[in-house]
Scaffold this motif. Structure first.
Motif, mmCIF file in Angstrom:
data_model
loop_
_atom_site.group_PDB
_atom_site.id
_atom_site.type_symbol
_atom_site.label_atom_id
_atom_site.label_comp_id
_atom_site.label_asym_id
_atom_site.label_seq_id
_atom_site.Cartn_x
_atom_site.Cartn_y
_atom_site.Cartn_z
ATOM 1 N N TYR A 260 -0.473 9.785 11.456
ATOM 2 C CA TYR A 260 -1.027 9.475 10.141
ATOM 3 C C TYR A 260 -1.843 10.657 9.615
ATOM 4 O O TYR A 260 -1.753 11.006 8.432
ATOM 5 N N TRP B 148 0.820 -1.202 0.000
ATOM 6 C CA TRP B 148 0.000 0.000 0.000
ATOM 7 C C TRP B 148 0.862 1.262 0.000
ATOM 8 O O TRP B 148 0.507 2.260 -0.614
ATOM 9 N N THR B 149 2.013 1.232 0.674
ATOM 10 C CA THR B 149 2.823 2.441 0.806
ATOM 11 C C THR B 149 3.977 2.516 -0.185
ATOM 12 O O THR B 149 4.371 3.610 -0.575
ATOM 13 N N TRP C 64 -4.359 -0.037 9.512
ATOM 14 C CA TRP C 64 -4.910 -0.261 8.177
ATOM 15 C C TRP C 64 -6.386 0.150 8.139
ATOM 16 O O TRP C 64 -6.832 0.827 7.217
ATOM 17 N N MET C 65 -7.136 -0.252 9.152
ATOM 18 C CA MET C 65 -8.560 0.107 9.200
ATOM 19 C C MET C 65 -8.753 1.615 9.356
ATOM 20 O O MET C 65 -9.629 2.197 8.720
ATOM 21 N N TYR C 66 -7.922 2.234 10.171
ATOM 22 C CA TYR C 66 -8.033 3.680 10.367
ATOM 23 C C TYR C 66 -7.728 4.426 9.070
ATOM 24 O O TYR C 66 -8.393 5.397 8.734
ATOM 25 N N ALA C 67 -6.735 3.952 8.339
ATOM 26 C CA ALA C 67 -6.364 4.598 7.082
ATOM 27 C C ALA C 67 -7.459 4.460 6.033
ATOM 28 O O ALA C 67 -7.535 5.268 5.108
ATOM 29 N N HIS C 68 -8.301 3.455 6.173
ATOM 30 C CA HIS C 68 -9.390 3.241 5.218
ATOM 31 C C HIS C 68 -10.747 3.655 5.792
ATOM 32 O O HIS C 68 -11.789 3.137 5.372
ATOM 33 N N ASN C 69 -10.716 4.590 6.752
ATOM 34 C CA ASN C 69 -11.915 5.209 7.329
ATOM 35 C C ASN C 69 -12.878 4.214 7.960
ATOM 36 O O ASN C 69 -14.092 4.376 7.893
ATOM 37 N N ARG C 70 -12.345 3.203 8.570
ATOM 38 C CA ARG C 70 -13.154 2.251 9.346
ATOM 39 C C ARG C 70 -12.771 2.411 10.813
ATOM 40 O O ARG C 70 -12.085 1.570 11.397
#
Length: 124
Positions: free
Chosen positions: A122, A44-45, A88-94
């Motif tokens: 982040y 992803w990065t 990962w979840m935070y980065a994808h707005n979950r």
């Protein structure tokens, strides 16, 4: 120390068998799961090629072998797995899932208390 997720993982591992090989296999499965998370985050990065190298380095480097060989180091793998999945979840707005996984990370090892700071970094 309050580590209920770690104790539950030992309980589940004990149900599979009380031999040292069963506990080592459990640690190895956790290490491989964290390796999959490393691949996902690096892909992803960075890039797909960079993710392959990062994952190979993580899985094969002797420095990261301690959580596989020592039963008492399982908390490290559990914390990294839950904290990485939370990021990962935070980065994808979950945010809900990120909160749950962050709580599980803190129930694995106390050093996960820095996770809210990582969320702030982040956002920055």
């Amino acid at each position: 120390m309050y580590r209920p997720l770690l104790v539950c993982s030992y309980l589940l591992n004990g149900l599979a068998g009380h031999s040292p090989a069963a506990y080592r296999a459990g640690n190895l499965l956790l290490h491989l799961a964290v390796g999959g998370l490393v691949y996902l985050l690096a892909w992803w990065t960075v890039s797909r090629r960079g993710a392959k190298w990062a994952t190979a380095l993580f899985l094969l480097h002797p420095t990261f072998s301690e959580p596989v060989f020592y039963l008492c180091s399982r908390s490290d793998s559990l914390m990294v797995l839950c904290a990485g999945a939370s990021l990962w979840m935070y980065a994808h707005n979950r945010v809900g899932w990120a909160t749950v996984l962050g709580g599980l990370a803190m129930w694995s090892k106390e050093t996960a208390v820095v996770l809210p700071l990582l969320f702030l970094l982040y956002e920055y």
